[in-house]
Design a protein around this motif. Structure first.
Motif, PDB file in Angstrom:
ATOM      1  N   ASP A  24       0.834  -1.206   0.000  1.00  0.00           N
ATOM      2  CA  ASP A  24       0.000   0.000   0.000  1.00  0.00           C
ATOM      3  C   ASP A  24       0.868   1.254   0.000  1.00  0.00           C
ATOM      4  OD1 ASP A  24      -2.136  -1.721   0.171  1.00  0.00           O
ATOM      5  OD2 ASP A  24      -2.482  -1.372   2.314  1.00  0.00           O
ATOM      6  N   GLN A  25       0.359   2.291  -0.635  1.00  0.00           N
ATOM      7  CA  GLN A  25       1.057   3.564  -0.725  1.00  0.00           C
ATOM      8  C   GLN A  25       0.542   4.521   0.348  1.00  0.00           C
ATOM      9  OE1 GLN A  25       3.643   3.707  -2.959  1.00  0.00           O
ATOM     10  NE2 GLN A  25       3.052   1.563  -3.258  1.00  0.00           N
ATOM     11  N   GLY A  26       1.200   5.648   0.494  1.00  0.00           N
ATOM     12  CA  GLY A  26       0.772   6.653   1.460  1.00  0.00           C
ATOM     13  C   GLY A  26       1.840   6.908   2.508  1.00  0.00           C
ATOM     14  N   ARG A  27       1.655   7.990   3.273  1.00  0.00           N
ATOM     15  CA  ARG A  27       2.624   8.391   4.290  1.00  0.00           C
ATOM     16  C   ARG A  27       2.592   7.450   5.473  1.00  0.00           C
ATOM     17  NH1 ARG A  27       3.709  14.415   4.939  1.00  0.00           N
ATOM     18  NH2 ARG A  27       3.614  13.841   7.096  1.00  0.00           N
ATOM     19  N   ALA A  28       3.749   7.262   6.096  1.00  0.00           N
ATOM     20  CA  ALA A  28       3.846   6.421   7.288  1.00  0.00           C
ATOM     21  C   ALA A  28       4.892   7.003   8.220  1.00  0.00           C
ATOM     22  CB  ALA A  28       4.208   4.986   6.919  1.00  0.00           C
ATOM     23  N   GLY A  29       4.625   6.943   9.510  1.00  0.00           N
ATOM     24  CA  GLY A  29       5.599   7.306  10.528  1.00  0.00           C
ATOM     25  C   GLY A  29       6.217   6.033  11.070  1.00  0.00           C
ATOM     26  N   PRO A  30       5.909   5.653  12.312  1.00  0.00           N
ATOM     27  CA  PRO A  30       6.401   4.374  12.840  1.00  0.00           C
ATOM     28  C   PRO A  30       5.857   3.215  12.007  1.00  0.00           C
ATOM     29  CG  PRO A  30       5.602   5.770  14.615  1.00  0.00           C
ATOM     30  CD  PRO A  30       5.175   6.436  13.331  1.00  0.00           C
ATOM     31  N   ILE A  31       6.686   2.216  11.791  1.00  0.00           N
ATOM     32  CA  ILE A  31       6.316   1.026  11.029  1.00  0.00           C
ATOM     33  C   ILE A  31       6.525  -0.199  11.911  1.00  0.00           C
ATOM     34  CG2 ILE A  31       6.855  -0.393   9.009  1.00  0.00           C
ATOM     35  CD1 ILE A  31       7.827   2.203   7.630  1.00  0.00           C
ATOM     36  N   ILE A  32       5.511  -1.055  11.981  1.00  0.00           N
ATOM     37  CA  ILE A  32       5.594  -2.303  12.738  1.00  0.00           C
ATOM     38  C   ILE A  32       5.939  -3.412  11.758  1.00  0.00           C
ATOM     39  CG2 ILE A  32       4.369  -3.916  14.239  1.00  0.00           C
ATOM     40  CD1 ILE A  32       2.447  -1.582  14.911  1.00  0.00           C
ATOM     41  N   VAL A  33       7.015  -4.148  12.032  1.00  0.00           N
ATOM     42  CA  VAL A  33       7.501  -5.177  11.114  1.00  0.00           C
ATOM     43  C   VAL A  33       7.463  -6.532  11.803  1.00  0.00           C
ATOM     44  CG1 VAL A  33       9.391  -5.924   9.623  1.00  0.00           C
ATOM     45  CG2 VAL A  33       9.056  -3.472  10.075  1.00  0.00           C
ATOM     46  N   ALA A  34       6.760  -7.482  11.198  1.00  0.00           N
ATOM     47  CA  ALA A  34       6.769  -8.874  11.665  1.00  0.00           C
ATOM     48  C   ALA A  34       7.679  -9.669  10.746  1.00  0.00           C
ATOM     49  CB  ALA A  34       5.360  -9.447  11.656  1.00  0.00           C
ATOM     50  N   SER A  35       8.748 -10.221  11.312  1.00  0.00           N
ATOM     51  CA  SER A  35       9.733 -10.971  10.532  1.00  0.00           C
ATOM     52  C   SER A  35       9.696 -12.441  10.901  1.00  0.00           C
ATOM     53  CB  SER A  35      11.144 -10.421  10.769  1.00  0.00           C
ATOM     54  OG  SER A  35      11.243  -9.078  10.341  1.00  0.00           O
ATOM     55  N   ARG A  36      10.013 -13.281   9.941  1.00  0.00           N
ATOM     56  CA  ARG A  36      10.054 -14.723  10.187  1.00  0.00           C
ATOM     57  C   ARG A  36      11.321 -15.095  10.957  1.00  0.00           C
ATOM     58  NH1 ARG A  36       8.344 -14.056   4.936  1.00  0.00           N
ATOM     59  NH2 ARG A  36       6.195 -14.761   4.549  1.00  0.00           N
ATOM     60  N   ILE A  37      11.191 -16.057  11.854  1.00  0.00           N
ATOM     61  CA  ILE A  37      12.353 -16.597  12.547  1.00  0.00           C
ATOM     62  C   ILE A  37      13.057 -17.552  11.601  1.00  0.00           C
ATOM     63  CG2 ILE A  37      13.165 -17.947  14.506  1.00  0.00           C
ATOM     64  CD1 ILE A  37      10.717 -17.033  16.036  1.00  0.00           C
ATOM     65  N   ARG A  38      14.320 -17.358  11.409  1.00  0.00           N
ATOM     66  CA  ARG A  38      15.061 -18.196  10.472  1.00  0.00           C
ATOM     67  C   ARG A  38      15.298 -19.575  11.057  1.00  0.00           C
ATOM     68  NH1 ARG A  38      19.315 -13.288   9.257  1.00  0.00           N
ATOM     69  NH2 ARG A  38      17.938 -12.039   7.947  1.00  0.00           N
ATOM     70  N   ASN A  39      15.629 -20.529  10.194  1.00  0.00           N
ATOM     71  CA  ASN A  39      15.786 -21.918  10.614  1.00  0.00           C
ATOM     72  C   ASN A  39      16.858 -22.122  11.663  1.00  0.00           C
ATOM     73  OD1 ASN A  39      13.772 -22.750   8.874  1.00  0.00           O
ATOM     74  ND2 ASN A  39      15.198 -23.158   7.182  1.00  0.00           N
ATOM     75  N   ASN A  40      17.874 -21.269  11.662  1.00  0.00           N
ATOM     76  CA  ASN A  40      18.940 -21.407  12.649  1.00  0.00           C
ATOM     77  C   ASN A  40      18.603 -20.753  13.976  1.00  0.00           C
ATOM     78  OD1 ASN A  40      19.161 -18.697  12.068  1.00  0.00           O
ATOM     79  ND2 ASN A  40      21.239 -18.802  11.188  1.00  0.00           N
ATOM     80  N   GLY A  41      17.351 -20.296  14.098  1.00  0.00           N
ATOM     81  CA  GLY A  41      16.924 -19.686  15.364  1.00  0.00           C
ATOM     82  C   GLY A  41      17.122 -18.200  15.432  1.00  0.00           C
ATOM     83  N   ARG A  42      17.837 -17.628  14.440  1.00  0.00           N
ATOM     84  CA  ARG A  42      18.033 -16.186  14.430  1.00  0.00           C
ATOM     85  C   ARG A  42      16.792 -15.485  13.941  1.00  0.00           C
ATOM     86  NH1 ARG A  42      22.929 -14.788  10.897  1.00  0.00           N
ATOM     87  NH2 ARG A  42      22.391 -12.719  11.653  1.00  0.00           N
ATOM     88  N   GLU A  43      16.612 -14.258  14.381  1.00  0.00           N
ATOM     89  CA  GLU A  43      15.443 -13.489  13.974  1.00  0.00           C
ATOM     90  C   GLU A  43      15.745 -12.728  12.695  1.00  0.00           C
ATOM     91  OE1 GLU A  43      14.404 -10.962  17.170  1.00  0.00           O
ATOM     92  OE2 GLU A  43      14.429 -12.545  18.648  1.00  0.00           O
ATOM     93  N   GLY A  44      14.769 -12.744  11.755  1.00  0.00           N
ATOM     94  CA  GLY A  44      14.886 -11.900  10.591  1.00  0.00           C
ATOM     95  C   GLY A  44      14.579 -10.469  10.973  1.00  0.00           C
ATOM     96  N   THR A  45      15.441  -9.567  10.590  1.00  0.00           N
ATOM     97  CA  THR A  45      15.240  -8.154  10.963  1.00  0.00           C
ATOM     98  C   THR A  45      14.491  -7.387   9.902  1.00  0.00           C
ATOM     99  OG1 THR A  45      17.316  -7.460   9.930  1.00  0.00           O
ATOM    100  CG2 THR A  45      17.426  -8.177  12.225  1.00  0.00           C
ATOM    101  N   GLY A  46      14.470  -7.936   8.688  1.00  0.00           N
ATOM    102  CA  GLY A  46      13.805  -7.215   7.608  1.00  0.00           C
ATOM    103  C   GLY A  46      14.659  -6.130   7.016  1.00  0.00           C
ATOM    104  N   GLU A  47      15.878  -5.929   7.552  1.00  0.00           N
ATOM    105  CA  GLU A  47      16.723  -4.856   7.013  1.00  0.00           C
ATOM    106  C   GLU A  47      18.095  -5.438   6.673  1.00  0.00           C
ATOM    107  OE1 GLU A  47      16.406  -0.936   8.945  1.00  0.00           O
ATOM    108  OE2 GLU A  47      15.304  -2.010  10.448  1.00  0.00           O
TER     109      GLU A  47
END
Length: 282
Positions: free
Chosen positions: A259-282
């Motif tokens: 979706d388009q449009g202005r955004a301030g704070p963004i909430i990101v849900a990332s998948r947990i990787r197979n090795n147990g590390r968290e995906g940061t999305g960045e």
């Protein structure tokens, strides 16, 4: 969410059901015309829909997109600006710098100023960037009680702001303040009307009894009352928080929705990787 005039409303209660397969949902303006540049959910059965944490439903005749973050599969974080840079300002700008393979979905979420920076309580990566806002004012945010969505690791909560102050001592890894609360201890916000006149594209968040976090965005204008009832009756979240009106937006990489449009704070849900590390999305 911008500081707009106080809005509260709802339509007559109707059934909640899955949207028919293949029916695309179009984001529209308050007058019913399509939003120029806004993305729509991909019809069911296309573009890796099975990988998405989001699904479309219809509640009280209004199409919604419902995304679920599971502590066993996801981690949640906030994003407002890259290190040392200016705020992203939109989900599309954030998406251009993120690892789409690790992002389950992202929503805009939380009040922001003209500079696109968070107003009210905001914690990102364990750092508190702005304090809890407890003052009076106009607009959705100041429709007390407002609240905070926050968490650490796989434990996530929504609390009214005063309850947050009274009961939470340790700083969470992430947090964002918005308002108003939609559901408080299983009851609808006392100032939300049953049949008010306001309709808008809104989104909100609630955590169920199993600790899963549910993010819901309207794909057509709806009232505060409808969104609140969805969280109370369908999600069965004891506490739920309104995040945004008008600027509500979703990025669902698996379904190709951005979706388009202005955004301030963004909430990101990332998948947990197979090795147990968290995906940061960045």
């Amino acid at each position: 969410m911008r500081r707009s005039a106080l809005l509260a409303a709802c339509l007559v209660l109707a059934a909640c059901s899955e949207a028919p397969a293949g029916d695309a949902v179009v984001t529209v303006n308050l007058d019913g015309t399509p939003v120029v540049g806004a993305s729509s959910p991909t019809p069911a059965g296309t573009q890796a829909a099975g990988l998405s944490a989001c699904s479309t439903v219809t509640f009280e005749t209004v199409p919604l997109t419902h995304c679920t973050a599971d502590p066993a599969q996801h981690r949640i974080a906030m994003a407002n600006a890259p290190a040392g840079g200016q705020p992203y300002g939109s989900l599309s700008t954030y998406a251009a710098s993120a690892d789409a393979g690790s992002v389950a979905f992202a929503f805009n979420g939380g009040i922001f100023g003209d500079d696109l920076k968070a107003v009210g309580y905001y914690v990102e990566n364990g750092e508190r960037l702005t304090e809890l806002e407890r003052g009076e004012g106009d607009g959705n945010f100041y429709m007390k009680p407002n609240g905070v969505f926050f968490g650490t690791g796989g434990q996530w909560r929504v609390l009214a702001s005063e309850a947050f102050v009274a009961t939470v001592g340790d700083r969470p890894q992430f947090g964002t303040q918005s308002g108003p609360m939609l559901v408080i201890d299983g009851k609808l916000h006392p100032d939300i009307q049953d049949n008010g006149p306001s309709r808008a594209i809104r989104n909100g968040v609630g955590v169920d009894a199993k600790g899963r976090t549910h993010f819901v965005i309207a794909d057509a204008p709806l009232s505060f009352g409808q969104l609140a009832r969805y969280f109370r009756d369908e999600v069965k979240a004891p506490n739920a928080l309104h995040l945004d009106s008008q600027t509500s937006a979703l990025w669902d990489p698996a379904n190709g929705r951005l979706d388009q449009g202005r955004a301030g704070p963004i909430i990101v849900a990332s998948r947990i990787r197979n090795n147990g590390r968290e995906g940061t999305g960045e």
